[in-house]
Every structure is written in C-alpha cells, then in structure tokens.
Write an enzyme that holds these catalytic residues in place. Sequence first.
Site, mmCIF file in Angstrom:
data_model
loop_
_atom_site.group_PDB
_atom_site.id
_atom_site.type_symbol
_atom_site.label_atom_id
_atom_site.label_comp_id
_atom_site.label_asym_id
_atom_site.label_seq_id
_atom_site.Cartn_x
_atom_site.Cartn_y
_atom_site.Cartn_z
ATOM 1 N N SER A 136 88.098 -41.744 47.287
ATOM 2 C CA SER A 136 87.995 -41.423 48.703
ATOM 3 C C SER A 136 87.756 -39.926 48.832
ATOM 4 O O SER A 136 88.004 -39.159 47.883
ATOM 5 C CB SER A 136 89.306 -41.807 49.412
ATOM 6 O OG SER A 136 89.364 -41.287 50.726
ATOM 7 N N TYR A 149 98.466 -42.495 50.569
ATOM 8 C CA TYR A 149 97.092 -42.877 50.255
ATOM 9 C C TYR A 149 96.399 -41.776 49.460
ATOM 10 O O TYR A 149 95.729 -42.040 48.458
ATOM 11 C CB TYR A 149 96.335 -43.164 51.552
ATOM 12 C CG TYR A 149 94.906 -43.598 51.356
ATOM 13 C CD1 TYR A 149 94.610 -44.911 50.980
ATOM 14 C CD2 TYR A 149 93.836 -42.717 51.553
ATOM 15 C CE1 TYR A 149 93.297 -45.325 50.806
ATOM 16 C CE2 TYR A 149 92.530 -43.123 51.382
ATOM 17 C CZ TYR A 149 92.259 -44.426 51.009
ATOM 18 O OH TYR A 149 90.960 -44.839 50.825
ATOM 19 N N LYS A 153 94.641 -41.972 45.617
ATOM 20 C CA LYS A 153 93.231 -41.695 45.349
ATOM 21 C C LYS A 153 93.050 -40.494 44.422
ATOM 22 O O LYS A 153 92.112 -40.459 43.624
ATOM 23 C CB LYS A 153 92.463 -41.529 46.658
ATOM 24 C CG LYS A 153 92.398 -42.819 47.479
ATOM 25 C CD LYS A 153 91.844 -43.987 46.646
ATOM 26 C CE LYS A 153 91.744 -45.264 47.435
ATOM 27 N NZ LYS A 153 91.180 -46.389 46.636
#
Length: 227
Positions: A136, A149, A153
């Site tokens: 991401s 998150y 990533k």
Amino acid sequence: MAKVVVITGVSRGLGRAMVGEFIRLGHNVAGCARSQKAILELRGSFKPPNMFHDIDVSEDGTVAEWARNVVEAFGPPDLLINNAGIINRNAPLWRVSADEFSRVIDINIKGTANVIRHFVPSMLQQKSGVVVNFSSGWGRSADAEVAPYCATKWAIEGLSQALAQELPSGMAAVALNPGIINTDMLRSCFGGPASSYPSEEQWARKAVLFLLSLGAGHNGRPLTAPG
C-alpha cells in the site's frame, strides 16, 4: 499461453476485479475469500477450470488444504497474488482493541505467509513464477488512525524483500502498491472523497496487464501499479 493465477481476497474490491479481468484475457484463476456467499456467486459467474474456495487465509491448515487442491488441479501457479487484507476502523492506536489489532495482523501478515508457505514449494520445483504481495502507499508512508494497517503493510515490504533473496534464479517476489482506488476499504478511511479515484474495474484493466508482464527481472523491487 494461459497462465495459472492464484488470488486471495476475491470476494470484492481489487481481488474481484482482477478475477474478471484475468479470466477475460484467457487465464485460469484459483481464488479464495472468507465469504461463502461471494464464492458461490463467483462459481456461478466463472465456470471451471476456474476454482473458488471459501477459506480464511489466517488459518494455516485450511490454506494448506486449499493449496493442495489447486496444485493438483492446475499445477504450480505462474502468478501468486496475495491480495487479501483488512483495515482497522479509523482510530488512534491506543483506542484500537487487542482483538482488532490481532485480526489485522493475522490476515494481512500471517495470511500472506501462510499462502507463501503452501504454494511456493510447488513453484520452486519448476523454478519459475512470480509472488506478488499487495502492499500500500501506507506501506511506504504512514497516516494517523490507521497504525495497525500501516504496520502490516510495512511488514509486507520487508517480507517481500527477504523472500526475494531466498528464491532461486528464474523466480521473483515483489511488493506491489496498487495505488489509490475507490474501494470499500478506501471509503472506510476517506469517506465521500474516495469517489474521485478510479473504480476497481478501471484499475484492473491496466493493473492485470502490468501483473502479467512481471518476471524474474523484477525480483525484490518495490513496485507501484499503473494509475
């Protein structure tokens, strides 16, 4: 020549869009997702030899069985795409519960490792194939209220580079930033402004061709899908 493409997280978003585009281009797809309803819909829309199974990638034993079934049916994948992922609800890190934090880790990191663990050995036998781990923009930068998150990533970036050093010549592992796309995940973070970005289907028309172009020369490179 038709390629064997394995994709996780195919129930919606980028995973679902990639399924349709790979199959439209004549490739064989094996996909998985947690939603049994979505898997039944995919089976109805895309006939064999394409295969779809409802599994949770965080469950190692289930992934092992799925991988055996796919490799028996198709042989080793040419493209192994770790797309499955979830995001935490927007909140400062100290307000994210332990259970929610663990679930993001379990799917985004452990799920990716589980899929690699059970598919890559078959790819090693033929010394070919590309592993694409979806990262991401938040795997190369960070933002408030999405710390779990971001952590996963950033981990995918490091995991992919380490894996790249372990693979034999002829294979590749890459971390791919898909870019900013109008998905459910983006809408959960951005709200209404997410609609100004490309749809999943618009993204897939360019991204799938890009994925099909990847080869051994891309090994270890942090990549970004074309916008």
